[in-house]
Scaffold this motif. Structure first.
Motif, PDB file in Angstrom:
ATOM      1  N   UNK A  97     -22.767 -20.872 -10.568  1.00 22.60           N
ATOM      2  CA  UNK A  97     -22.260 -22.196 -10.341  1.00 22.60           C
ATOM      3  C   UNK A  97     -22.878 -22.505  -8.864  1.00 22.60           C
ATOM      4  N   UNK A  98     -22.306 -21.841  -7.688  1.00 20.95           N
ATOM      5  CA  UNK A  98     -22.115 -21.905  -6.423  1.00 20.95           C
ATOM      6  C   UNK A  98     -22.979 -21.637  -5.656  1.00 20.95           C
ATOM      7  N   UNK A  99     -24.148 -20.565  -6.426  1.00 26.99           N
ATOM      8  CA  UNK A  99     -25.528 -20.207  -5.895  1.00 26.99           C
ATOM      9  C   UNK A  99     -25.868 -22.300  -6.469  1.00 26.99           C
ATOM     10  N   UNK A 100     -26.220 -22.262  -7.434  1.00 23.59           N
ATOM     11  CA  UNK A 100     -26.816 -23.237  -7.808  1.00 23.59           C
ATOM     12  C   UNK A 100     -26.085 -24.621  -7.503  1.00 23.59           C
ATOM     13  N   UNK A 101     -25.098 -24.631  -6.609  1.00 21.52           N
ATOM     14  CA  UNK A 101     -24.376 -25.997  -6.164  1.00 21.52           C
ATOM     15  C   UNK A 101     -25.077 -25.949  -4.237  1.00 21.52           C
ATOM     16  N   UNK A 102     -25.429 -24.382  -4.307  1.00 25.30           N
ATOM     17  CA  UNK A 102     -25.761 -24.533  -2.446  1.00 25.30           C
ATOM     18  C   UNK A 102     -27.043 -25.037  -2.612  1.00 25.30           C
ATOM     19  N   UNK A 103     -27.757 -24.830  -3.891  1.00 21.42           N
ATOM     20  CA  UNK A 103     -29.251 -25.338  -3.916  1.00 21.42           C
ATOM     21  C   UNK A 103     -29.202 -26.656  -3.713  1.00 21.42           C
ATOM     22  N   UNK A 104     -28.878 -27.336  -4.509  1.00 21.53           N
ATOM     23  CA  UNK A 104     -28.909 -29.031  -4.788  1.00 21.53           C
ATOM     24  C   UNK A 104     -28.019 -29.581  -3.609  1.00 21.53           C
ATOM     25  N   UNK A 105     -27.189 -28.870  -3.080  1.00 22.10           N
ATOM     26  CA  UNK A 105     -27.241 -29.687  -1.523  1.00 22.10           C
ATOM     27  C   UNK A 105     -28.031 -29.735  -0.614  1.00 22.10           C
ATOM     28  N   UNK A 106     -28.981 -28.842  -0.527  1.00 22.55           N
ATOM     29  CA  UNK A 106     -30.338 -29.476  -0.169  1.00 22.55           C
ATOM     30  C   UNK A 106     -29.420 -28.781   1.398  1.00 22.55           C
ATOM     31  N   UNK A 107     -29.143 -27.852   2.060  1.00 22.06           N
ATOM     32  CA  UNK A 107     -28.549 -27.966   3.376  1.00 22.06           C
ATOM     33  C   UNK A 107     -29.821 -27.615   3.990  1.00 22.06           C
ATOM     34  N   UNK A 108     -29.290 -28.052   5.402  1.00 23.22           N
ATOM     35  CA  UNK A 108     -30.828 -27.806   6.311  1.00 23.22           C
ATOM     36  C   UNK A 108     -30.805 -26.336   6.818  1.00 23.22           C
ATOM     37  N   UNK A 109     -29.878 -26.084   6.608  1.00 17.42           N
ATOM     38  CA  UNK A 109     -29.625 -24.512   6.789  1.00 17.42           C
ATOM     39  C   UNK A 109     -27.900 -23.683   6.548  1.00 17.42           C
ATOM     40  N   UNK A 110     -28.388 -22.097   6.578  1.00 17.19           N
ATOM     41  CA  UNK A 110     -27.197 -21.909   5.601  1.00 17.19           C
ATOM     42  C   UNK A 110     -26.058 -21.592   7.002  1.00 17.19           C
ATOM     43  N   UNK A 111     -24.594 -21.827   6.824  1.00 11.35           N
ATOM     44  CA  UNK A 111     -23.352 -22.228   7.711  1.00 11.35           C
ATOM     45  C   UNK A 111     -22.558 -20.841   6.477  1.00 11.35           C
ATOM     46  N   UNK A 112     -21.086 -21.265   7.478  1.00 12.67           N
ATOM     47  CA  UNK A 112     -19.860 -20.593   6.793  1.00 12.67           C
ATOM     48  C   UNK A 112     -18.544 -20.256   7.730  1.00 12.67           C
ATOM     49  N   UNK A 113     -17.569 -20.842   7.187  1.00 10.43           N
ATOM     50  CA  UNK A 113     -17.023 -21.448   7.908  1.00 10.43           C
ATOM     51  C   UNK A 113     -15.996 -20.008   8.859  1.00 10.43           C
ATOM     52  N   UNK A 114     -16.386 -18.439   7.796  1.00 12.86           N
ATOM     53  CA  UNK A 114     -15.997 -17.259   8.666  1.00 12.86           C
ATOM     54  C   UNK A 114     -17.329 -17.007   9.642  1.00 12.86           C
ATOM     55  N   UNK A 115     -18.653 -17.582   9.851  1.00 16.39           N
ATOM     56  CA  UNK A 115     -18.715 -17.342  10.887  1.00 16.39           C
ATOM     57  C   UNK A 115     -18.920 -18.649  12.219  1.00 16.39           C
ATOM     58  N   UNK A 116     -17.923 -19.727  11.715  1.00 19.94           N
ATOM     59  CA  UNK A 116     -17.808 -20.103  13.098  1.00 19.94           C
ATOM     60  C   UNK A 116     -17.020 -20.214  14.453  1.00 19.94           C
ATOM     61  N   UNK A 117     -17.926 -20.140  15.673  1.00 16.71           N
ATOM     62  CA  UNK A 117     -16.851 -19.966  17.064  1.00 16.71           C
ATOM     63  C   UNK A 117     -16.135 -21.256  17.487  1.00 16.71           C
ATOM     64  N   UNK A 118     -14.962 -20.163  17.617  1.00 20.85           N
ATOM     65  CA  UNK A 118     -13.444 -20.388  17.529  1.00 20.85           C
ATOM     66  C   UNK A 118     -13.644 -19.636  19.381  1.00 20.85           C
ATOM     67  N   UNK A 119     -14.507 -19.664  20.289  1.00 27.00           N
ATOM     68  CA  UNK A 119     -14.178 -19.585  21.488  1.00 27.00           C
ATOM     69  C   UNK A 119     -13.893 -20.995  22.435  1.00 27.00           C
TER      70      UNK A 119
END
Length: 215
Positions: free
Chosen positions: A54-76
């Motif tokens: 379901x998550x994979x389907x939701x991400x596919x339907x969202x049509x994001x321009x690129x992959x991103x995640x909260x875990x990889x956000x840079x908080x410098x």
């Protein structure tokens, strides 16, 4: 003896259960479980499989321009990002409250990445999300007005729990795009959330929209 059961699981599209059952048999671990533990293990495997699909389907339907995640956000420290605020937003309570997020800053600071990361997180939390480059969305909706599919396209947008309008304000809006923006915002008022990213500070959006009353 187990082949018919394995085959039926696959035919019934119980893929998580099928893989877990097959693995348990092939590894000879079935004796390690009581009956209720084995059933629980199969149910958990099926639930995880469906949840991930379901998550994979939701991400596919969202049509994001690129992959991103909260875990990889840079908080410098140099980025001046409030980690506590971002992590609180990642809980997606703003979606449940139909609240909106405005992300502004100069080119290259990661506005789109952060907005997309929040969109990914909303998908993981079970919400319907759609990503749009704002200029391309307005162009698409202008074409929809010409071919008679405009209301249908607006209805698709309205059904989303979250929409992302990326790179808002790169071009000043003409009269048609002003009305389109107004209709999108009105449809979503108390019915959904919007994440907007823009190079233009919010106080400059009046000039971009171009008509003070609509702005």
């Amino acid at each position: 003896m187990n082949e018919p059961t394995v085959s039926k699981m696959k035919q019934m599209k119980l893929y998580g259960m099928h893989n877990a059952f097959k693995t348990a048999i092939e590894s000879g671990r079935t004796d390690h479980y009581t009956l209720d533990q084995f059933v629980s293990m199969l149910i958990d495997a099926e639930w995880d499989e469906r949840h991930n699909r379901r998550i994979e389907r939701s991400i596919k339907n969202a049509k994001f321009h690129y992959k991103s995640s909260i875990e990889s956000v840079n908080f410098d420290d140099t980025r001046n990002l409030d980690r506590n605020l971002v992590m609180r937003l990642a809980g997606c309570e703003f979606v449940e409250k139909n609240e909106n997020i405005l992300i502004t800053g100069s080119t290259g600071v990661g506005k789109s990445y952060l907005g997309t990361a929040l969109g990914y997180q909303a998908c993981i939390e079970g919400f319907k999300v759609n990503y749009f480059n704002t200029s391309k969305l307005f162009a698409k909706l202008k074409m929809a007005k010409a071919d008679g599919s405009y209301l249908r396209e607006l209805a698709k947008i309205q059904r989303q729990d979250v929409i992302i309008l990326d790179d808002f304000g790169l071009q000043a809006l003409d009269s048609a795009n002003r009305i389109t923006l107004l209709e999108i915002i009105e449809d979503r008022h108390n019915n959904g959330s919007i994440i907007v990213t823009s190079q233009i500070p919010v106080q400059g959006w009046y000039d971009i929209i171009g008509e003070k009353t609509i702005a």
